[in-house]
Design a protein around this motif. Structure first.
Motif, PDB file in Angstrom:
ATOM      1  N   LEU A  44       0.828  -1.204   0.000  1.00  0.00           N
ATOM      2  CA  LEU A  44       0.000   0.000   0.000  1.00  0.00           C
ATOM      3  C   LEU A  44       0.866   1.259   0.000  1.00  0.00           C
ATOM      4  O   LEU A  44       0.552   2.230  -0.693  1.00  0.00           O
ATOM      5  CB  LEU A  44      -0.962   0.001   1.187  1.00  0.00           C
ATOM      6  N   ALA A  45       1.956   1.250   0.744  1.00  0.00           N
ATOM      7  CA  ALA A  45       2.854   2.399   0.751  1.00  0.00           C
ATOM      8  C   ALA A  45       3.401   2.666  -0.653  1.00  0.00           C
ATOM      9  O   ALA A  45       3.492   3.815  -1.089  1.00  0.00           O
ATOM     10  CB  ALA A  45       3.997   2.169   1.737  1.00  0.00           C
ATOM     11  N   LEU A  46       3.744   1.605  -1.369  1.00  0.00           N
ATOM     12  CA  LEU A  46       4.231   1.756  -2.744  1.00  0.00           C
ATOM     13  C   LEU A  46       3.139   2.284  -3.670  1.00  0.00           C
ATOM     14  O   LEU A  46       3.398   3.116  -4.539  1.00  0.00           O
ATOM     15  CB  LEU A  46       4.780   0.426  -3.255  1.00  0.00           C
ATOM     16  N   LYS A  47       1.910   1.811  -3.489  1.00  0.00           N
ATOM     17  CA  LYS A  47       0.792   2.305  -4.307  1.00  0.00           C
ATOM     18  C   LYS A  47       0.552   3.791  -4.053  1.00  0.00           C
ATOM     19  O   LYS A  47       0.307   4.559  -4.985  1.00  0.00           O
ATOM     20  CB  LYS A  47      -0.487   1.513  -4.006  1.00  0.00           C
ATOM     21  N   LEU A  48       0.595   4.185  -2.783  1.00  0.00           N
ATOM     22  CA  LEU A  48       0.403   5.596  -2.454  1.00  0.00           C
ATOM     23  C   LEU A  48       1.517   6.454  -3.052  1.00  0.00           C
ATOM     24  O   LEU A  48       1.251   7.511  -3.624  1.00  0.00           O
ATOM     25  CB  LEU A  48       0.342   5.777  -0.938  1.00  0.00           C
ATOM     26  N   ALA A  49       2.745   6.002  -2.934  1.00  0.00           N
ATOM     27  CA  ALA A  49       3.863   6.744  -3.507  1.00  0.00           C
ATOM     28  C   ALA A  49       3.703   6.884  -5.020  1.00  0.00           C
ATOM     29  O   ALA A  49       3.922   7.965  -5.573  1.00  0.00           O
ATOM     30  CB  ALA A  49       5.181   6.053  -3.163  1.00  0.00           C
ATOM     31  N   ALA A  50       3.312   5.819  -5.679  1.00  0.00           N
ATOM     32  CA  ALA A  50       3.113   5.872  -7.128  1.00  0.00           C
ATOM     33  C   ALA A  50       1.979   6.834  -7.480  1.00  0.00           C
ATOM     34  O   ALA A  50       2.088   7.603  -8.442  1.00  0.00           O
ATOM     35  CB  ALA A  50       2.822   4.476  -7.673  1.00  0.00           C
ATOM     36  N   GLU A  51       0.916   6.804  -6.705  1.00  0.00           N
ATOM     37  CA  GLU A  51      -0.223   7.690  -6.954  1.00  0.00           C
ATOM     38  C   GLU A  51       0.192   9.162  -6.858  1.00  0.00           C
ATOM     39  O   GLU A  51      -0.287   9.994  -7.613  1.00  0.00           O
ATOM     40  CB  GLU A  51      -1.344   7.394  -5.953  1.00  0.00           C
ATOM     41  N   PHE A  52       1.099   9.461  -5.928  1.00  0.00           N
ATOM     42  CA  PHE A  52       1.542  10.839  -5.730  1.00  0.00           C
ATOM     43  C   PHE A  52       2.811  11.166  -6.499  1.00  0.00           C
ATOM     44  O   PHE A  52       3.354  12.261  -6.358  1.00  0.00           O
ATOM     45  CB  PHE A  52       1.757  11.113  -4.246  1.00  0.00           C
ATOM     46  N   ASP A  53       3.301  10.222  -7.282  1.00  0.00           N
ATOM     47  CA  ASP A  53       4.517  10.459  -8.056  1.00  0.00           C
ATOM     48  C   ASP A  53       5.675  10.867  -7.143  1.00  0.00           C
ATOM     49  O   ASP A  53       6.400  11.819  -7.419  1.00  0.00           O
ATOM     50  CB  ASP A  53       4.274  11.542  -9.100  1.00  0.00           C
ATOM     51  N   SER A  54       5.797  10.146  -6.030  1.00  0.00           N
ATOM     52  CA  SER A  54       6.839  10.457  -5.058  1.00  0.00           C
ATOM     53  C   SER A  54       7.457   9.156  -4.562  1.00  0.00           C
ATOM     54  O   SER A  54       7.051   8.072  -4.975  1.00  0.00           O
ATOM     55  CB  SER A  54       6.261  11.258  -3.889  1.00  0.00           C
ATOM     56  N   SER A  55       8.411   9.276  -3.663  1.00  0.00           N
ATOM     57  CA  SER A  55       9.017   8.079  -3.088  1.00  0.00           C
ATOM     58  C   SER A  55       8.319   7.736  -1.768  1.00  0.00           C
ATOM     59  O   SER A  55       7.668   8.592  -1.156  1.00  0.00           O
ATOM     60  CB  SER A  55      10.507   8.316  -2.824  1.00  0.00           C
ATOM     61  N   VAL A  56       8.472   6.512  -1.347  1.00  0.00           N
ATOM     62  CA  VAL A  56       7.916   6.094  -0.062  1.00  0.00           C
ATOM     63  C   VAL A  56       8.526   6.946   1.054  1.00  0.00           C
ATOM     64  O   VAL A  56       7.833   7.343   1.988  1.00  0.00           O
ATOM     65  CB  VAL A  56       8.169   4.584   0.178  1.00  0.00           C
TER      66      VAL A  56
END
Length: 63
Positions: A44-56
């Motif tokens: 989920l942390a990786l999905k959120l980072a991808a959604e925001f175009d940022s790193s974990v």
């Protein structure tokens, strides 16, 4: 663990429900993460980072 999920979400004018739908969880899960009551799984942390175009690391860090 601290996080900047709310700041990233609000910067993109997303509701908790919008973000939840995009990453495949409930609105309550997003609320719990933002309030620091729940630490997301790595997936989920990786999905959120991808959604925001940022790193974990930009979204989550240890106190």
């Amino acid at each position: 663990m601290n996080n900047a999920v709310r700041e990233h979400r609000e910067a993109r004018d997303l509701t908790q429900g919008d973000l939840a739908s995009r990453v495949g969880v409930t609105r309550q899960s997003i609320n719990a993460i933002e309030r620091g009551r729940y630490d997301p799984s790595l997936e989920l942390a990786l999905k959120l980072a991808a959604e925001f175009d940022s790193s974990v690391e930009e979204l989550f860090w240890l106190e």
